[in-house]
Motif scaffolding. Sequence first.
Motif, mmCIF file in Angstrom:
data_model
loop_
_atom_site.group_PDB
_atom_site.id
_atom_site.type_symbol
_atom_site.label_atom_id
_atom_site.label_comp_id
_atom_site.label_asym_id
_atom_site.label_seq_id
_atom_site.Cartn_x
_atom_site.Cartn_y
_atom_site.Cartn_z
ATOM 1 N N UNK A 110 0.797 -1.178 -0.076
ATOM 2 C CA UNK A 110 -0.172 0.113 0.147
ATOM 3 C C UNK A 110 0.774 1.239 0.094
ATOM 4 N N UNK A 111 2.116 1.115 -0.364
ATOM 5 C CA UNK A 111 3.079 2.117 -0.036
ATOM 6 C C UNK A 111 2.616 3.434 -1.060
ATOM 7 N N UNK A 112 2.167 3.417 -2.258
ATOM 8 C CA UNK A 112 1.834 4.427 -3.191
ATOM 9 C C UNK A 112 0.252 4.889 -2.829
ATOM 10 N N UNK A 113 -0.557 3.897 -2.352
ATOM 11 C CA UNK A 113 -1.662 4.301 -2.055
ATOM 12 C C UNK A 113 -1.807 5.213 -0.716
ATOM 13 N N UNK A 114 -0.930 4.953 0.241
ATOM 14 C CA UNK A 114 -0.693 5.770 1.523
ATOM 15 C C UNK A 114 -0.231 7.196 1.098
#
Length: 282
Positions: free
Chosen positions: A120-124
């Motif tokens: 979820x790195x880019x979502x966060x």
Amino acid sequence: MIIRQKFNNNVVLVDNESGQQMVVMGNGIGFKSYPGNKVNKSLIERTFLLKNQEESEIDRVKALVNEIPLDYIIVSDSILKKAKEQLQTDFGVGMLISLADHIFSAVDRKKKNISVVSPLHWNIKQLYPMEVSIGEHAVSRIYQELAIRLEDTEATAIAMHFINNGNNFDSIQQAMNFTKIISDIIAIIQYHFQITLDENSIVFSRLVSHLQYFLIRQVKGIDMMDMSEEIVRLIIHQYQDSFQCAEKIITALKKNHTLNASLQEEVYLTMHIERIRQIKKG
């Protein structure tokens, strides 16, 4: 300050001048000190007021200082002070404990060359830029203070502590689940209207906030204030395209996450979607 309990040579529990319990830290502050002694104020480096003075909280602090080196607690406290400035939020000892434990574990993994996937790195980064900036500051501070360079993805992992703390989530896992769902909802909106939303806009931030509380209401079974049938009909008729988009979202939530939103929730979501659509049109 009078010592109530000694945790180790560097950390003691005290009663301050107002009779409140505080955790006081400093190199050697607990050395040859016993309950009833006065604290040597020249040795004080950090103080933490215990808002909840139950034995369970004191035990958590004692476990923390016995398991995690003082350097990690101090760097965690520095990060929380920076976060307090940016988020305008006070953090209790519980947040210090969870953050220090996270950093200690992250550094330990780094030393052992153990990598953790962060799907979820880019979502966060997309949804919570302010919290991620605090995470990035934390990674930089850890390198400065502990000489350990953590991966960039660790910034978002640290950010989750602040996201969880500030948005009424029950746990970091719930916050991560909601992050994935919100990202999926935004993808539906962008695909439906064939637009790209400005992640730095106030409207985008408001949409994310609305979706957070929308999901919390669904999970906790909290009802919204009822809208009159006349208002519901008016919004559906006036914002047909946005309502169709909201219907797609509600259908996806029911299918993928077994969430059943009311018509009022769907109409309220329609209003937020319409606001974004109008801005993109303009």
